[in-house]
Motif scaffolding. Structure first.
Motif, mmCIF file in Angstrom:
data_model
loop_
_atom_site.group_PDB
_atom_site.id
_atom_site.type_symbol
_atom_site.label_atom_id
_atom_site.label_comp_id
_atom_site.label_asym_id
_atom_site.label_seq_id
_atom_site.Cartn_x
_atom_site.Cartn_y
_atom_site.Cartn_z
ATOM 1 N N VAL A 224 -20.145 -4.229 -6.384
ATOM 2 C CA VAL A 224 -20.141 -4.634 -4.973
ATOM 3 C C VAL A 224 -18.981 -5.591 -4.704
ATOM 4 O O VAL A 224 -18.201 -5.403 -3.771
ATOM 5 N N TRP A 225 -18.847 -6.631 -5.556
ATOM 6 C CA TRP A 225 -17.730 -7.557 -5.388
ATOM 7 C C TRP A 225 -16.399 -6.881 -5.710
ATOM 8 O O TRP A 225 -15.362 -7.199 -5.118
ATOM 9 N N GLY A 226 -16.424 -5.920 -6.655
ATOM 10 C CA GLY A 226 -15.216 -5.150 -6.932
ATOM 11 C C GLY A 226 -14.762 -4.373 -5.713
ATOM 12 O O GLY A 226 -13.562 -4.262 -5.435
ATOM 13 N N SER A 227 -15.733 -3.857 -4.956
ATOM 14 C CA SER A 227 -15.410 -3.140 -3.716
ATOM 15 C C SER A 227 -14.816 -4.082 -2.677
ATOM 16 O O SER A 227 -13.888 -3.719 -1.955
ATOM 17 N N VAL A 228 -15.341 -5.303 -2.610
ATOM 18 C CA VAL A 228 -14.800 -6.297 -1.675
ATOM 19 C C VAL A 228 -13.333 -6.570 -2.001
ATOM 20 O O VAL A 228 -12.479 -6.591 -1.118
ATOM 21 N N ALA A 229 -13.040 -6.776 -3.293
ATOM 22 C CA ALA A 229 -11.655 -7.045 -3.707
ATOM 23 C C ALA A 229 -10.756 -5.852 -3.421
ATOM 24 O O ALA A 229 -9.628 -6.007 -2.929
ATOM 25 N N LEU A 230 -11.241 -4.661 -3.727
ATOM 26 C CA LEU A 230 -10.460 -3.439 -3.503
ATOM 27 C C LEU A 230 -10.090 -3.277 -2.034
ATOM 28 O O LEU A 230 -8.908 -3.088 -1.689
ATOM 29 N N PHE A 231 -11.080 -3.363 -1.157
ATOM 30 C CA PHE A 231 -10.809 -3.133 0.263
ATOM 31 C C PHE A 231 -10.032 -4.288 0.892
ATOM 32 O O PHE A 231 -9.253 -4.084 1.830
ATOM 33 N N ASN A 232 -10.209 -5.490 0.361
ATOM 34 C CA ASN A 232 -9.406 -6.620 0.840
ATOM 35 C C ASN A 232 -7.925 -6.385 0.551
ATOM 36 O O ASN A 232 -7.067 -6.601 1.408
ATOM 37 N N ASP A 233 -7.626 -5.915 -0.657
ATOM 38 C CA ASP A 233 -6.227 -5.680 -1.019
ATOM 39 C C ASP A 233 -5.662 -4.434 -0.337
ATOM 40 O O ASP A 233 -4.467 -4.382 -0.014
ATOM 41 N N LEU A 234 -6.498 -3.430 -0.125
ATOM 42 C CA LEU A 234 -6.048 -2.271 0.663
ATOM 43 C C LEU A 234 -5.712 -2.693 2.090
ATOM 44 O O LEU A 234 -4.733 -2.225 2.679
ATOM 45 N N LEU A 235 -6.517 -3.584 2.627
ATOM 46 C CA LEU A 235 -6.286 -4.066 3.991
ATOM 47 C C LEU A 235 -4.980 -4.847 4.074
ATOM 48 O O LEU A 235 -4.264 -4.764 5.070
ATOM 49 N N ARG A 236 -4.643 -5.610 3.023
ATOM 50 C CA ARG A 236 -3.368 -6.329 3.006
ATOM 51 C C ARG A 236 -2.207 -5.344 3.131
ATOM 52 O O ARG A 236 -1.270 -5.566 3.899
ATOM 53 N N GLU A 237 -2.271 -4.266 2.362
ATOM 54 C CA GLU A 237 -1.202 -3.275 2.430
ATOM 55 C C GLU A 237 -1.121 -2.648 3.823
ATOM 56 O O GLU A 237 -0.038 -2.463 4.376
#
Length: 305
Positions: A224-237
């Motif tokens: 769940v937290w891995g998903s938060v990190a993934l989508f946060n960094d995708l959003l940065r891009e």
């Protein structure tokens, strides 16, 4: 903790090895192509992994709310600090480059998100319990290949360590970016009762490297937290692709910093086309440093979290 330092070893070893691979320059473009393709494959497998999480649907609201808060804090901190840097110490342009905000494409980011969604759909449709090798093992193997290719790409980027460190503004930007984004991670932890300081620091240290942060944070804190990190960094891009052309004319350091680790690859063509060739060395220096420290910081912070 031992597992986390093993992860750091598995990340840094192919990165260092990649620096010393004697690859003829004519093959470097193929490395860049492979990098783009393997990212899509990793994201697909991350989607498969997400599909195996029990009651993931009930966690969607939790994931989205945390992604939004984390993105506002981490990107906001980097933007504000580098905007202050641009205002106090303006970048001396040698050539006034024309505004080129028309050619903005978010297709790449949309495709990457689509790979995660596709993986989830396949995972829901196909039974994966009896696979001869675990999905997480496949993801880690692909990640090591990715890191190796990144090392090769960095070593052939035309930037020596001396050139990176001698670019005074690039080094200054990296320090300001690191400190401000780290403070946003601390603030995130203070706002979330279920997040420790070290976890907050680990969560913001991806700097846009979603394929890495999704795996490292999942290993440390769960999917769940891995998903938060993934989508946060995708959003940065995604945000970098949109806003770099609008920011780079007046606030070049701010624009480059928004891209995080992607300033050496995905967003570099956008930086060059909208900011001119004179901005490229700055982007390369900043991107090189951030690419090196990101995996180290994520693993070290998560080891103590």
């Amino acid at each position: 903790m031992l597992d986390n330092f093993l992860t750091l070893f598995l990340i840094l070893t192919p990165l260092v090895v990649g620096f010393f691979v004697p690859l003829p320059k004519k093959y470097v473009p193929y490395i860049d192509v492979c990098l783009g393709k393997i990212v899509f494959v990793i994201l697909f497998f991350i989607g498969l992994s997400l599909s195996q999480v029990q009651n993931l649907g009930s966690q969607v609201g939790f994931i989205l709310s945390n992604v939004l808060l984390l993105a506002v804090l981490s990107m906001g901190a980097g933007l504000l600090s580098l905007w202050w840097f641009d205002k106090q110490y303006p970048y001396e342009r040698q050539i006034q480059h024309g505004d080129n905000t028309a050619n903005i494409s978010v297709t790449g980011s949309a495709v990457q998100l689509g790979c995660v969604v596709l993986g989830m759909l396949v995972g829901y449709a196909v039974p994966l319990q009896n696979l001869p090798i675990g999905i997480d093992s496949v993801i880690k193997g692909l990640l090591m290949v990715l890191i190796l290719l990144v090392g090769i790409s960095l070593s052939h980027a035309g930037m020596t360590l001396k050139q990176v460190l001698i670019n005074k503004r690039g080094v200054q930007m990296s320090v300001i970016f690191f400190v401000s984004v780290s403070l946003s991670g601390v603030l995130f932890a203070l706002l979330k009762s279920d997040v420790g300081i070290m976890q907050g620091l680990a969560m913001v240290s991806g700097y846009g490297w979603y394929s890495l942060s999704g795996i490292v944070i999942t290993d440390a804190y769960g999917v769940v937290w891995g998903s938060v990190a993934l989508f946060n960094d995708l959003l940065r891009e995604f945000m970098a692709v949109i806003f770099i052309p609008f920011l780079i004319k007046r606030y070049p350091s701010t624009a480059v910093g928004l891209g995080g680790v992607t300033t050496m690859d995905f967003t570099l063509p956008i930086i060059q086309s909208s900011g001119g060739n004179e901005i490229v060395p700055l982007a390369m220096s900043f991107g090189f440093i951030i690419n090196i420290i990101s995996p180290v910081l994520m693993v070290v912070f998560s080891s103590f979290g």
